[in-house]
Design a protein around this motif. Structure first.
Motif, short mmCIF file in Angstrom:
data_model
loop_
_atom_site.label_atom_id
_atom_site.label_comp_id
_atom_site.label_asym_id
_atom_site.label_seq_id
_atom_site.Cartn_x
_atom_site.Cartn_y
_atom_site.Cartn_z
N GLN A 254 -31.39 95.37 -3.56
CA GLN A 254 -30.46 96.89 -4.04
C GLN A 254 -31.85 97.85 -4.35
O GLN A 254 -31.82 98.59 -4.62
CB GLN A 254 -29.42 97.28 -4.63
CG GLN A 254 -27.90 95.79 -3.67
CD GLN A 254 -28.03 96.45 -2.57
OE1 GLN A 254 -27.99 98.06 -2.73
NE2 GLN A 254 -27.74 95.55 -1.47
N PHE B 126 -34.50 99.17 -2.44
CA PHE B 126 -34.16 100.27 -1.71
C PHE B 126 -33.86 101.11 -2.47
O PHE B 126 -34.12 102.72 -2.33
CB PHE B 126 -32.65 99.90 -1.30
CG PHE B 126 -31.83 100.66 -0.23
CD1 PHE B 126 -32.13 101.48 0.96
CD2 PHE B 126 -31.24 101.60 -0.53
CE1 PHE B 126 -31.79 102.66 1.94
CE2 PHE B 126 -30.36 102.63 -0.19
CZ PHE B 126 -31.24 102.80 1.51
N TRP B 127 -32.88 100.68 -3.91
CA TRP B 127 -32.98 101.93 -4.97
C TRP B 127 -34.66 102.50 -5.38
O TRP B 127 -34.99 104.09 -5.16
CB TRP B 127 -31.91 101.87 -6.49
CG TRP B 127 -31.02 101.49 -5.93
CD1 TRP B 127 -30.16 101.96 -4.27
CD2 TRP B 127 -29.87 100.29 -6.25
NE1 TRP B 127 -28.89 101.34 -4.20
CE2 TRP B 127 -28.92 100.28 -6.57
CE3 TRP B 127 -30.64 99.97 -7.66
CZ2 TRP B 127 -28.04 99.38 -6.52
CZ3 TRP B 127 -29.28 98.87 -8.54
CH2 TRP B 127 -28.27 98.78 -7.64
N TRP C 80 -37.51 101.80 -3.63
CA TRP C 80 -38.11 102.40 -2.58
C TRP C 80 -38.12 104.23 -2.40
O TRP C 80 -38.70 105.20 -1.74
CB TRP C 80 -38.33 101.75 -1.29
CG TRP C 80 -38.99 102.37 -0.37
CD1 TRP C 80 -40.48 102.34 0.49
CD2 TRP C 80 -38.33 103.10 0.54
NE1 TRP C 80 -40.60 103.02 1.45
CE2 TRP C 80 -38.93 103.76 2.20
CE3 TRP C 80 -36.47 103.75 1.11
CZ2 TRP C 80 -38.84 104.28 3.47
CZ3 TRP C 80 -36.90 104.83 2.32
CH2 TRP C 80 -37.41 104.86 2.52
N GLY D 233 -27.15 101.52 0.40
CA GLY D 233 -27.78 99.84 0.33
C GLY D 233 -26.69 98.86 0.62
O GLY D 233 -26.93 97.60 0.67
N TYR E 294 -27.10 95.52 3.48
CA TYR E 294 -27.71 94.27 3.45
C TYR E 294 -26.86 93.31 3.70
O TYR E 294 -27.54 92.87 4.72
CB TYR E 294 -27.34 93.88 1.72
CG TYR E 294 -27.68 92.60 1.65
CD1 TYR E 294 -28.78 92.22 1.39
CD2 TYR E 294 -27.10 91.97 1.65
CE1 TYR E 294 -29.43 90.60 0.60
CE2 TYR E 294 -27.52 90.29 0.89
CZ TYR E 294 -28.49 89.99 0.99
OH TYR E 294 -28.55 88.69 0.66
#
Length: 497
Positions: free
Chosen positions: A97, A100-101, A103, A424, A428
């Motif tokens: 997570q 993802f955040w 990026w 996100g 996953y």
């Protein structure tokens, strides 16, 4: 061993980053010069709040973030940076997570730089204010800068040094020329009834964050345990000076209305202080600065995806490298995100990325304290010189600032960032299913269980051993106090063999 072999092969053909290129990359991750800070004067209804902000915010925000980054980046000197930190503290789900955040936030940040580039050019070439010319220009800039990034990180680092010198030079000249015209009383102007606090805090926050970004390149840095702390300190001094000197010169020498200070206004300031030649120089510097900003951000975003792939959090294709040692698919993936987001306005992008970045940073501060408490014997080549309690107090002011920035966000920002977070959470388990069912090829998970003390410390200890001597046999035959200390981290039911 497979990862070590890949890294050594890459090192032979592609030199690793040294101190000055890393300082330049950190400078461009965080700042890139005073381009974009003009809105802080407009939002602050005068120069006073802007000047105070760039004096005080580094104390409560930049310095704590840089110190935390120095400790964790040297503890986990691998590509992926904060993804490793969060995975070690809270497990792979939250590591994913975080990745993802951060990026997504990084890609949104990178989408700003072609926009800023054209905002400066349109003062001399109004055609770039028209969508018919603006869209092809945005696509062309993104393509050219992405190709340069593909050609090699060491080239990006060397280029960043040259760009930093060129981008800051006109402001040194402007500061010298402004001295006879400066009237200190102009620095004290502020109209509190007209202050846009949301815009002010968002601009301050954006111009002083991303100190942790360079950690995603830790695996590409020569001797990261010593280089990172020095580079972060050098970057901090450079960033603060690059903001305060132009602001003091421009606001002290001119009596411009705060409403005139918008994106690209420093070019006009240069013309009023030095003439048309200085305006053109500042516009050229802005163009070069945005090139450096784009390159640094894309490098971090791409190598973060590579690190996540090495952890087994993303498919193996994201770890594939070109003949120049760069992660090809990760670069293309990041470039696609930039193109998709470039149509948004500066303020929209700014608020969205700040909110996502704030969530990720709160998780990083939590991981920093958690690792201090749960793994006190973890090998830390650089350690923030504070006991754990005071280290937690160090993180308190920036954490409160993060919460303040999030509270000031608009309702639209809450919905957009909430949607990104949900993606996100859904992505996953889909990737885990794809891994279990062999739908996609994933890397061997050599570091995929950072909570296991043995797996966590092996690469760190081996790096320290390599720094002491190149003779592996001699080192293995001698006592290693570091290894004995780190064995305390191995769970009692684990089997190191």
């Amino acid at each position: 061993m497979g990862e070590a072999s890949d890294d050594s092969t890459s090192t032979k053909s592609n030199p690793k980053l040294t101190l000055f290129p890393l300082i330049a990359l950190i400078f461009y991750e965080v700042s890139g010069g005073p381009f974009g800070i003009e809105d802080s004067i407009k939002a602050g209804a005068g120069p006073l709040l802007s000047l105070l902000g760039f004096l005080l915010f580094p104390l409560i925000w930049s310095i704590p973030e840089a110190l935390v980054t120095a400790e964790l980046a040297t503890t986990f000197p691998h590509n992926g940076g904060y993804v490793l930190w969060i995975s070690s503290a809270f497990g792979p789900f939250w590591g994913f997570q975080e990745g993802f955040w951060k990026w997504f936030s990084g890609v949104m940040d990178n989408a700003l730089y072609p926009v800023l580039f054209l905002d400066y050019l349109k003062h001399s070439f109004p055609v770039f204010d028209l969508m018919v010319a603006r869209i092809p220009a945005l696509l062309g800039i993104t393509f050219l800068l992405t190709y340069l990034n593909y050609r090699g990180l060491h080239i990006v680092g060397f280029t960043a040094v040259l760009l930093a010198v060129f981008s800051l030079s006109p402001f040194v000249v402007m500061a010298i020329l402004s001295v006879p015209k400066i009237r200190p009383r102009r620095w004290l102007v502020v109209d509190f009834n007209k202050v846009n606090w949301r815009g002010y805090f968002n601009n301050m926050f954006w111009n002083l964050n991303y100190w942790d970004k360079a950690s995603t390149l830790a695996g590409e840095v020569e001797n990261p345990s010593k280089t990172f702390p020095k580079a972060l300190f050098g970057g901090l001094v450079l960033v603060i000076c690059s903001y305060l000197i132009p602001l003091l010169a421009g606001t002290g020498a001119l009596s411009s209305s705060p409403s005139e200070w918008a994106d690209g206004y420093f070019a006009e300031v240069g013309m009023l202080i030095g003439g048309f030649w200085l305006k053109l120089w500042i516009q050229a510097a802005a163009a070069m600065s945005n090139l450096g900003l784009f390159e640094a951000e894309m490098s971090s975003d791409a190598f973060q995806l590579l690190g996540m792939s090495k952890l087994g959090l993303l498919p193996a294709v994201f770890a594939s490298r070109s003949k120049y040692g760069t992660p090809t698919v990760s670069i293309l993936f990041s470039a696609s995100g930039v193109i998709f987001l470039s149509w948004m306005s500066f303020q929209q992008i700014l608020e969205f990325l700040n909110f996502l970045y704030a969530i990720g940073m709160l998780l990083e501060f939590a991981a920093f304290i958690t690792l201090r408490l749960k793994k006190p014997n973890l090998c830390r080549p650089y350690r923030v010189p504070l006991q754990t309690f005071w280290a937690a107090m160090l993180c308190l002011p920036p954490s409160l600032l993060l919460i303040l920035v999030m509270c000031l966000a608009s309702l639209r920002t809450f919905f957009v960032t909430g949607a990104v977070a949900m993606v996100g959470f859904i992505l996953y388990p889909i990737l885990i299913q794809a891994k279990d069912k062999n739908w996609l090829l994933f890397e061997a998970e050599q570091l995929s269980s950072p909570s296991n003390g043995w797996q966590e410390c092996i690469p760190i200890v081996s790096e320290l051993v390599d720094q002491e001597s190149k003779d592996t046999e001699l080192l293995l035959s001698s006592p290693l106090p570091i290894v004995e200390e780190e064995l305390l981290l191995i769970p009692s039911d684990s089997n190191p063999s």
